[in-house]
Design a protein around this motif. Structure first.
Motif, PDB file in Angstrom:
ATOM      1  N   ARG A   1       0.834  -1.209   0.000  1.00 24.50           N
ATOM      2  CA  ARG A   1       0.000   0.000   0.000  1.00 24.50           C
ATOM      3  C   ARG A   1       0.864   1.253   0.000  1.00 24.50           C
ATOM      4  O   ARG A   1       0.564   2.231  -0.712  1.00 24.50           O
ATOM      5  CB  ARG A   1      -0.928   0.012   1.215  1.00 24.50           C
ATOM      6  CG  ARG A   1      -1.738   1.304   1.358  1.00 24.50           C
ATOM      7  CD  ARG A   1      -2.611   1.277   2.592  1.00 24.50           C
ATOM      8  NE  ARG A   1      -3.307   2.539   2.748  1.00 24.50           N
ATOM      9  CZ  ARG A   1      -2.813   3.579   3.431  1.00 24.50           C
ATOM     10  NH1 ARG A   1      -1.624   3.486   4.016  1.00 24.50           N
ATOM     11  NH2 ARG A   1      -3.507   4.694   3.531  1.00 24.50           N
ATOM     12  N   THR A   2       1.925   1.270   0.795  1.00 18.11           N
ATOM     13  CA  THR A   2       2.822   2.424   0.817  1.00 18.11           C
ATOM     14  C   THR A   2       3.414   2.665  -0.567  1.00 18.11           C
ATOM     15  O   THR A   2       3.468   3.804  -1.046  1.00 18.11           O
ATOM     16  CB  THR A   2       3.951   2.209   1.842  1.00 18.11           C
ATOM     17  OG1 THR A   2       3.379   2.087   3.154  1.00 18.11           O
ATOM     18  CG2 THR A   2       4.929   3.374   1.834  1.00 18.11           C
TER      19      THR A   2
ATOM     20  N   PRO B   1      -6.378  -5.107   5.207  1.00 20.47           N
ATOM     21  CA  PRO B   1      -6.988  -4.832   3.897  1.00 20.47           C
ATOM     22  C   PRO B   1      -8.469  -4.506   3.996  1.00 20.47           C
ATOM     23  O   PRO B   1      -9.013  -3.800   3.143  1.00 20.47           O
ATOM     24  CB  PRO B   1      -6.760  -6.134   3.117  1.00 20.47           C
ATOM     25  CG  PRO B   1      -5.592  -6.776   3.791  1.00 20.47           C
ATOM     26  CD  PRO B   1      -5.715  -6.415   5.239  1.00 20.47           C
ATOM     27  N   ARG B   2      -9.136  -4.985   5.047  1.00 20.25           N
ATOM     28  CA  ARG B   2     -10.562  -4.721   5.215  1.00 20.25           C
ATOM     29  C   ARG B   2     -10.844  -3.274   5.585  1.00 20.25           C
ATOM     30  O   ARG B   2     -11.996  -2.827   5.522  1.00 20.25           O
ATOM     31  CB  ARG B   2     -11.143  -5.654   6.294  1.00 20.25           C
ATOM     32  CG  ARG B   2     -11.182  -7.103   5.875  1.00 20.25           C
ATOM     33  CD  ARG B   2     -11.561  -8.026   7.019  1.00 20.25           C
ATOM     34  NE  ARG B   2     -10.566  -7.998   8.091  1.00 20.25           N
ATOM     35  CZ  ARG B   2      -9.389  -8.612   8.021  1.00 20.25           C
ATOM     36  NH1 ARG B   2      -9.042  -9.272   6.940  1.00 20.25           N
ATOM     37  NH2 ARG B   2      -8.543  -8.559   9.021  1.00 20.25           N
ATOM     38  N   ALA B   3      -9.802  -2.520   5.975  1.00 21.77           N
ATOM     39  CA  ALA B   3      -9.983  -1.122   6.351  1.00 21.77           C
ATOM     40  C   ALA B   3      -9.638  -0.167   5.218  1.00 21.77           C
ATOM     41  O   ALA B   3      -9.679   1.052   5.399  1.00 21.77           O
ATOM     42  CB  ALA B   3      -9.121  -0.805   7.575  1.00 21.77           C
ATOM     43  N   VAL B   4      -9.294  -0.710   4.056  1.00 23.99           N
ATOM     44  CA  VAL B   4      -8.762   0.100   2.957  1.00 23.99           C
ATOM     45  C   VAL B   4      -9.541  -0.154   1.670  1.00 23.99           C
ATOM     46  O   VAL B   4      -9.910  -1.295   1.371  1.00 23.99           O
ATOM     47  CB  VAL B   4      -7.262  -0.233   2.741  1.00 23.99           C
ATOM     48  CG1 VAL B   4      -6.713   0.470   1.516  1.00 23.99           C
ATOM     49  CG2 VAL B   4      -6.453   0.166   3.970  1.00 23.99           C
ATOM     50  N   ASP B   5      -9.788   0.911   0.901  1.00 25.51           N
ATOM     51  CA  ASP B   5     -10.413   0.782  -0.415  1.00 25.51           C
ATOM     52  C   ASP B   5      -9.401   0.135  -1.369  1.00 25.51           C
ATOM     53  O   ASP B   5      -8.319   0.690  -1.580  1.00 25.51           O
ATOM     54  CB  ASP B   5     -10.815   2.166  -0.932  1.00 25.51           C
ATOM     55  CG  ASP B   5     -11.623   2.106  -2.225  1.00 25.51           C
ATOM     56  OD1 ASP B   5     -11.282   1.286  -3.105  1.00 25.51           O
ATOM     57  OD2 ASP B   5     -12.566   2.898  -2.367  1.00 25.51           O
ATOM     58  N   PRO B   6      -9.713  -1.014  -1.959  1.00 27.01           N
ATOM     59  CA  PRO B   6      -8.740  -1.699  -2.810  1.00 27.01           C
ATOM     60  C   PRO B   6      -8.401  -0.940  -4.094  1.00 27.01           C
ATOM     61  O   PRO B   6      -7.392  -1.229  -4.734  1.00 27.01           O
ATOM     62  CB  PRO B   6      -9.427  -3.034  -3.127  1.00 27.01           C
ATOM     63  CG  PRO B   6     -10.884  -2.760  -2.946  1.00 27.01           C
ATOM     64  CD  PRO B   6     -10.981  -1.760  -1.839  1.00 27.01           C
ATOM     65  N   ARG B   7      -9.223   0.021  -4.471  1.00 32.47           N
ATOM     66  CA  ARG B   7      -8.958   0.784  -5.697  1.00 32.47           C
ATOM     67  C   ARG B   7      -8.055   1.979  -5.437  1.00 32.47           C
ATOM     68  O   ARG B   7      -7.187   2.297  -6.246  1.00 32.47           O
ATOM     69  CB  ARG B   7     -10.274   1.265  -6.314  1.00 32.47           C
ATOM     70  CG  ARG B   7     -11.217   0.138  -6.747  1.00 32.47           C
ATOM     71  CD  ARG B   7     -12.601   0.686  -6.994  1.00 32.47           C
ATOM     72  NE  ARG B   7     -13.148   1.314  -5.782  1.00 32.47           N
ATOM     73  CZ  ARG B   7     -14.282   2.001  -5.746  1.00 32.47           C
ATOM     74  NH1 ARG B   7     -14.984   2.179  -6.844  1.00 32.47           N
ATOM     75  NH2 ARG B   7     -14.702   2.515  -4.606  1.00 32.47           N
ATOM     76  N   THR B   8      -8.277   2.657  -4.293  1.00 30.03           N
ATOM     77  CA  THR B   8      -7.547   3.894  -4.018  1.00 30.03           C
ATOM     78  C   THR B   8      -6.461   3.744  -2.958  1.00 30.03           C
ATOM     79  O   THR B   8      -5.557   4.573  -2.877  1.00 30.03           O
ATOM     80  CB  THR B   8      -8.520   4.999  -3.561  1.00 30.03           C
ATOM     81  OG1 THR B   8      -9.099   4.615  -2.295  1.00 30.03           O
ATOM     82  CG2 THR B   8      -9.633   5.200  -4.583  1.00 30.03           C
TER      83      THR B   8
ATOM     84  N   LEU C   1      -7.029   4.173   0.131  1.00 29.06           N
ATOM     85  CA  LEU C   1      -7.381   5.080   1.224  1.00 29.06           C
ATOM     86  C   LEU C   1      -8.228   4.351   2.264  1.00 29.06           C
ATOM     87  O   LEU C   1      -8.917   3.377   1.970  1.00 29.06           O
ATOM     88  CB  LEU C   1      -8.150   6.289   0.674  1.00 29.06           C
ATOM     89  CG  LEU C   1      -7.404   7.120  -0.371  1.00 29.06           C
ATOM     90  CD1 LEU C   1      -8.280   8.264  -0.862  1.00 29.06           C
ATOM     91  CD2 LEU C   1      -6.087   7.650   0.191  1.00 29.06           C
ATOM     92  N   PHE C   2      -8.186   4.871   3.500  1.00 30.32           N
ATOM     93  CA  PHE C   2      -8.934   4.257   4.593  1.00 30.32           C
ATOM     94  C   PHE C   2     -10.433   4.397   4.381  1.00 30.32           C
ATOM     95  O   PHE C   2     -10.929   5.459   3.998  1.00 30.32           O
ATOM     96  CB  PHE C   2      -8.553   4.890   5.930  1.00 30.32           C
ATOM     97  CG  PHE C   2      -7.166   4.541   6.388  1.00 30.32           C
ATOM     98  CD1 PHE C   2      -6.846   3.248   6.753  1.00 30.32           C
ATOM     99  CD2 PHE C   2      -6.181   5.503   6.445  1.00 30.32           C
ATOM    100  CE1 PHE C   2      -5.565   2.923   7.174  1.00 30.32           C
ATOM    101  CE2 PHE C   2      -4.898   5.188   6.860  1.00 30.32           C
ATOM    102  CZ  PHE C   2      -4.601   3.895   7.219  1.00 30.32           C
ATOM    103  N   THR C   3     -11.151   3.331   4.648  1.00 31.12           N
ATOM    104  CA  THR C   3     -12.608   3.364   4.611  1.00 31.12           C
ATOM    105  C   THR C   3     -13.219   2.997   5.960  1.00 31.12           C
ATOM    106  O   THR C   3     -14.361   3.344   6.230  1.00 31.12           O
ATOM    107  CB  THR C   3     -13.147   2.394   3.542  1.00 31.12           C
ATOM    108  OG1 THR C   3     -12.638   1.075   3.803  1.00 31.12           O
ATOM    109  CG2 THR C   3     -12.720   2.837   2.152  1.00 31.12           C
TER     110      THR C   3
END
Length: 208
Positions: free
Chosen positions: A63-64, A127-134, A136-138
């Motif tokens: 992600r980074t 990964p469940r806390a992050v938008d897989p496309r962007t 960014l945190f969801t």
């Protein structure tokens, strides 16, 4: 300041670069110092009760690199030849998940990367806390650290993550100090009165 209590890294280092494990139970280099292997503590959980696994460590580093548009971040330079990652799920040959508790890095291009892995900004995410496309945190409620945030919008409130390995069993029932931390905007000229009246417990200026 907030990031370091929300997302636990593998390691932390002090001012003398002495390393101490956080999520990592142990770590070791190979004989030629070209590979670095981490073993996670057993029984680690995110705040939603899901296990923290080696794949989550790899995901956090990917992600980074994914968010590093110019390829200038040390992770991009070390693990992807200075190139940003095109997709969050892209394969990175220099990062190998050996099992649920073991991750190995090829550090041939960056033998000192362990210090970067000990930075506060290198926390492990779900990964469940992050938008897989962007990327960014969801969902800020799913964290590896000591506190989670109620929501992205609204008042800035942190609540204790009783799934964190550093909080002893039974603490949720018994109550712990600073179970909830609320952040308020207070004008500098009103800070002293707010402290004296108990409205706030701590005041810091934006220059601190």
């Amino acid at each position: 300041e907030v990031y370091r209590v929300v997302h636990d890294p593998l390691l932390i280092s002090d001012s003398n670069e002495n390393l101490r494990g956080v999520l990592a139970q142990s770590w070791r280099f190979d004989e030629k110092r070209r590979r670095l292997r981490f073993t996670l503590r057993p029984g680690l959980e995110f705040s939603d009760g899901s296990p923290i696994r080696g794949e989550d460590v790899a995901f956090s580093i990917r992600r980074t690199m994914f968010l590093d548009g110019g390829g200038s971040h040390p992770f991009s330079k070390c693990f992807n030849s200075g190139r940003p990652l095109g997709r969050l799920d892209a394969a990175v040959p220099t990062i190998a998940v050996l099992d649920d508790r073991t991750v190995e890095f090829d550090i041939s291009a960056c033998p000192d990367i362990i210090l970067e892995l000990a930075q506060e900004s290198s926390g492990v995410l779900s990964p469940r806390a992050v938008d897989p496309r962007t990327g960014l945190f969801t969902d800020p409620r799913i964290v590896s650290g000591l506190f989670y945030r109620d929501s992205i919008g609204g008042p800035f409130v942190l609540r204790a993550n009783f799934k964190n390995w550093r909080i002893p069993p039974g603490a949720a029932a018994a109550g712990i100090k600073h179970e909830t931390i609320s952040f308020l905007h207070v004008a500098p000229e009103d800070a002293v009165e707010a402290l004296l009246t108990g409205k706030i417990d701590l005041f810091r200026t934006s220059n601190d």
